[in-house]
Design a protein around this motif. Structure first.
Motif: not given
Length: 257
Positions: A110-124, A148-151, A166-170, A172-177
């Protein structure tokens, strides 16, 4: 030259880097960290590569660190430099990095995704930052980027409580595009990569650089500070108990820690 655990495939300006240890849910060993780092560094210097797409084989992104491998770092803490070098490489990439995530994205997954420019995640997909549960501290720049980004409160929930989300929460948080069915995730990531390869190359690199410049200095400092504390925590009695309990499939007992 990559091992069988890190696959590299190049074509049409896109470098695909695939974690390939499905029998271990792509858990990252120190060797894999070294090879992932080399793949990223090579991509940044190769004029034929315009975009990097990072994914995992076998229906899983990564279950995080190989805990058995990391137990050896309690006596050889210098091994952790491989993980730090990977984080430094992905966080300072000049070229765009896109992640295609499915199955599990645990810890560094998960933490490496914070350094990616775009992230696409599967539903499950299941995401988790279980640092405290492992008796260690945050890594990957999470101690800087998430507050810094979420408080503070959301960051505390994710990093200290360390529960699965899950993916929907991710999303919502901006971890996943974007969240898609598992069989569409990699194709979507490659489509986005293809779009980026058609853009003006210098403008693309400059645009990414400008977006990241404001955080580069403090992020580099955070990565170093996190790893220094991570090394100390990994050698603690409570971390040894937490990791051993997971490997032995039992509940941890911290009463003597």
């Amino acid at each position: 030259m990559m091992s069988e655990y890190v696959l590299v495939e190049s074509g049409d300006g896109i470098l695909q880097v695939k974690m390939n240890r499905p029998e271990k849910k792509n858990a990252l060993s120190f060797l894999m960290y070294k090879e992932l780092t080399q793949a990223l560094l090579d991509a940044d210097e190769n004029p034929a590569v315009r975009v990097v797409v990072l994914s995992g084989q076998g229906g899983c992104f990564t279950a995080g660190n190989d805990l058995g491998d990391f137990l050896t770092a309690t006596t050889e803490p210098e091994k952790l430099s491989a993980a730090l070098h990977f984080l430094q490489a992905i966080s300072t990439m000049k070229k765009p990095v896109i992640a295609a995530v499915d199955g599990l994205a645990i810890g560094i997954g998960t933490s490496m995704l914070l350094h990616c420019d775009l992230v696409f995640g599967a539903t499950e997909t299941k995401f988790q930052l279980p640092f405290t549960r492992l008796g260690v501290v945050p890594e990957g720049g999470t101690s800087l980027l998430l507050p810094q980004t979420l408080g503070h409160r959301v960051a505390f929930e994710l990093v200290v409580m360390g529960e699965v989300f899950g993916a929907d929460r991710a999303r919502e948080l901006g971890v996943v595009n974007e969240v898609l069915p598992a069989d569409e995730v990699l194709a979507r990531a490659l489509s986005a990569a293809q779009t980026l390869t058609q853009m003006p190359p210098k403008a693309l690199l400059n645009g990414k650089q400008l977006l990241k410049t404001s955080q580069d200095c403090t992020l580099a400092e955070a990565l170093e500070a996190e790893m220094a504390q991570f090394k100390q925590a990994l050698q603690s009695a409570e971390s040894l108990e937490a990791i051993t309990a997971i490997l032995e499939k039992r509940a941890p007992d911290f009463s003597d820690c």
